[in-house]
Design an enzyme around this catalytic site. Sequence first.
Site, PDB file in Angstrom:
ATOM      1  N   TYR A 226       0.662  -1.249  -0.036  1.00  0.00           N
ATOM      2  CA  TYR A 226      -0.051   0.025  -0.122  1.00  0.00           C
ATOM      3  C   TYR A 226       1.038   1.259   0.007  1.00  0.00           C
ATOM      4  CZ  TYR A 226      -3.911   3.180   1.061  1.00  0.00           C
ATOM      5  OH  TYR A 226      -4.971   4.017   0.977  1.00  0.00           O
TER       6      TYR A 226
ATOM      7  N   PHE B 295      -7.579  19.271 -24.836  1.00  0.00           N
ATOM      8  CA  PHE B 295      -7.923  18.250 -25.046  1.00  0.00           C
ATOM      9  C   PHE B 295      -9.321  18.083 -24.460  1.00  0.00           C
ATOM     10  CE2 PHE B 295      -8.916  13.589 -24.213  1.00  0.00           C
ATOM     11  CZ  PHE B 295      -9.306  13.540 -25.384  1.00  0.00           C
ATOM     12  N   ASP B 296     -10.392  17.204 -24.672  1.00  0.00           N
ATOM     13  CA  ASP B 296     -11.704  17.370 -23.977  1.00  0.00           C
ATOM     14  C   ASP B 296     -11.993  17.204 -22.647  1.00  0.00           C
ATOM     15  OD1 ASP B 296     -11.287  14.885 -24.984  1.00  0.00           O
ATOM     16  OD2 ASP B 296     -13.361  14.388 -25.292  1.00  0.00           O
TER      17      ASP B 296
ATOM     18  N   ASP C 161       0.135  19.229 -20.752  1.00  0.00           N
ATOM     19  CA  ASP C 161      -0.260  18.030 -20.966  1.00  0.00           C
ATOM     20  C   ASP C 161       0.438  17.169 -21.872  1.00  0.00           C
ATOM     21  OD1 ASP C 161      -1.973  16.028 -21.609  1.00  0.00           O
ATOM     22  OD2 ASP C 161      -3.753  17.357 -22.472  1.00  0.00           O
TER      23      ASP C 161
ATOM     24  N   ALA D 224       0.451  13.778 -22.985  1.00  0.00           N
ATOM     25  CA  ALA D 224       0.156  12.586 -23.180  1.00  0.00           C
ATOM     26  C   ALA D 224       1.123  11.872 -24.155  1.00  0.00           C
ATOM     27  CB  ALA D 224      -1.259  12.578 -23.522  1.00  0.00           C
TER      28      ALA D 224
ATOM     29  N   LYS E 273      -0.645   6.785 -23.574  1.00  0.00           N
ATOM     30  CA  LYS E 273      -0.158   7.080 -24.898  1.00  0.00           C
ATOM     31  C   LYS E 273       1.407   6.676 -24.803  1.00  0.00           C
ATOM     32  CE  LYS E 273      -4.150   9.523 -24.688  1.00  0.00           C
ATOM     33  NZ  LYS E 273      -4.977   9.516 -23.605  1.00  0.00           N
TER      34      LYS E 273
ATOM     35  N   HIS F 162     -20.094  13.333 -26.534  1.00  0.00           N
ATOM     36  CA  HIS F 162     -19.799  12.232 -27.463  1.00  0.00           C
ATOM     37  C   HIS F 162     -19.717  10.575 -27.071  1.00  0.00           C
ATOM     38  CE1 HIS F 162     -16.112  13.459 -25.701  1.00  0.00           C
ATOM     39  NE2 HIS F 162     -15.545  12.413 -26.061  1.00  0.00           N
TER      40      HIS F 162
HETATM   41  N1  F0G Z   1      -4.624  14.933 -22.744  1.00  0.00           N
HETATM   42  C1  F0G Z   1      -4.752  14.345 -24.079  1.00  0.00           C
HETATM   43  C2  F0G Z   1      -3.940  15.398 -25.039  1.00  0.00           C
HETATM   44  C3  F0G Z   1      -5.264  13.381 -24.499  1.00  0.00           C
HETATM   45  O1  F0G Z   1      -5.313  12.995 -25.820  1.00  0.00           O
HETATM   46  C4  F0G Z   1      -5.901  12.392 -23.591  1.00  0.00           C
HETATM   47  C5  F0G Z   1      -6.845  11.444 -24.008  1.00  0.00           C
HETATM   48  C6  F0G Z   1      -6.178  13.046 -22.178  1.00  0.00           C
HETATM   49  C7  F0G Z   1      -5.258  14.194 -21.791  1.00  0.00           C
HETATM   50  C8  F0G Z   1      -6.657  12.155 -21.136  1.00  0.00           C
HETATM   51  O2  F0G Z   1      -6.202  10.951 -20.761  1.00  0.00           O
HETATM   52  O3  F0G Z   1      -7.518   9.160 -21.458  1.00  0.00           O
HETATM   53  O4  F0G Z   1      -5.626   8.758 -19.848  1.00  0.00           O
HETATM   54  O5  F0G Z   1      -7.665  10.417 -19.273  1.00  0.00           O
HETATM   55  N2  F0G Z   1      -6.848  11.096 -25.087  1.00  0.00           N
HETATM   56  C9  F0G Z   1      -7.519   9.844 -25.555  1.00  0.00           C
HETATM   57  C10 F0G Z   1      -7.740   9.765 -27.057  1.00  0.00           C
HETATM   58  C11 F0G Z   1      -8.834   9.264 -24.827  1.00  0.00           C
HETATM   59  O6  F0G Z   1      -8.208   9.045 -27.541  1.00  0.00           O
HETATM   60  O7  F0G Z   1      -7.101  10.661 -27.522  1.00  0.00           O
HETATM   61  P1  F0G Z   1      -6.900   9.861 -20.360  1.00  0.00           P
END
Ligand code: F0G
Length: 474
Positions: A87, A139-140, A230, A232, A273, A465
Amino acid sequence: MWSAFFFYLCQKKNHMELPFAEPYKIKMVENIYRSTRAEREKWLKAAKYNLFNLRSEQVYIDLLTDSGTGAMSDKQWSEMMIGDESYAGATSYFKMKHAIERITGFPYFLPAHQGRAAENVLFSAMVKAGDIVPGNSHFDTTKGHIEYRKARAIDCTIAEAYDTTVSHPFKGNVDLEKLETVLKTFPREHVPMIILTITCNTSGGQPVSMQNIKDVKKLADKYGIPLVFDSARFAENAYFIKVRENGYADKTIKEIVREMFSFADAMTMSSKKDAIVNMGGFSAMRSKELFQNASVFNIMFEGYITYGGMSGRDMNALAQGLDEATEFEYLDARVKQVEYLGKKCIDYGIPVQQPIGGHAVFVDARRFVPQLPKEEFIAQTVALELYLEGGIRSVEIGAILADRDPITRENRYPELELVRLAIPRRTYTNNHMDYVATALKNIFDTRHEAKHGFRITYEAPIMRHFTVELEKIK
Ligand code: F0G
């Protein structure tokens, strides 16, 4: 003597440059089912024309996302076997900590179960109602976490990003004038951070140059605002810097990555990613105070600070993945496979975002079916047609994803209606890419027959979406 010279000349003439090939071989395979069109029509109707609602067995080639869908290496799988599931203070936590320190330079980090969870933790400590968060095409989920806190995201991406016919090496770049206007307009206490998305997913997997990163940092410092990455797809961003930006050709990816992060005050990471794991994420920061504030939220939302929603074995695989994803040979194969599909599309005359992005090919749906009105969800219509043609699942990055304005609740119609074909890491072969390109060509050749798109019959209040339901307009 002369015959030896002649032999040498012949050899030289026939000597071919060795072609590019993947720096790995396949050890395990997963069978995939190739369905019929009649089956797909039935399944799509039952899925209410939302590709997220399909079962994965109903998909032949799944290009919905490159997130968590990559193939781990044998070394990553071995790391899974020696994960420490304690833990507190697990060895796996320290493995992950050392990898993050070595690769990004951040002294503090908090594990989280994925990228959006890291955003939730960091933004809980930094963003409040009424705030403004400028950045490059957030990102969304990032935008979702900002808007959920009654704050506002302002997009400052360069205009070139929104014209798919313009070639620009760094379409993820921030327009510095736009950014400075935002920073001049809003008081310092209402701008908790600037977010730089590397690479910029929403604008087409497009990179941000080192020069732009430096310039954004300079502005951030001038106004006393933290810069958050960000991250990823940070390794793909570093690859593009190496191959496209002056002065970086001789640097290793790891050196470029360290330099990139030296300009950031904090980062969020979706490890699904560029750490090539199926699940995982983290936030990292330079400030001890921010780490302490964010730790409270990490414990509340994710788990204790030495596991934060991840199992020990996953932290081990992530640490190993960070190393593999920051090797040039891996990235070269990765980005070149995406480019291979993109070039095929271009050869067929299919309109795509150019240059081709790091993780995906983005089809410009407005140029694909210009006869469809934007109210009928153009990119979604193309994505559905591609599924019917070849069992290929892509994703709409258009009006459905852009959702409604949080205040007026009116639909937001983005400048680009894109269909994203995201390529999972180390998963498909170029034969699969040929299949995808052919399916796209087939629907492109019959595009004039498309008369109508779709209308929404159900939508959630936020991030619609994922669960949206649609019907065909007759
Ligand atoms: N930032 C970016 C640029 C992303 O592309 C994503 C996720 C996230 C943050 C959030 O990360 O999914 O681990 O919570 N993108 C995926 C996509 C879902 O299909 O592009 P997550």
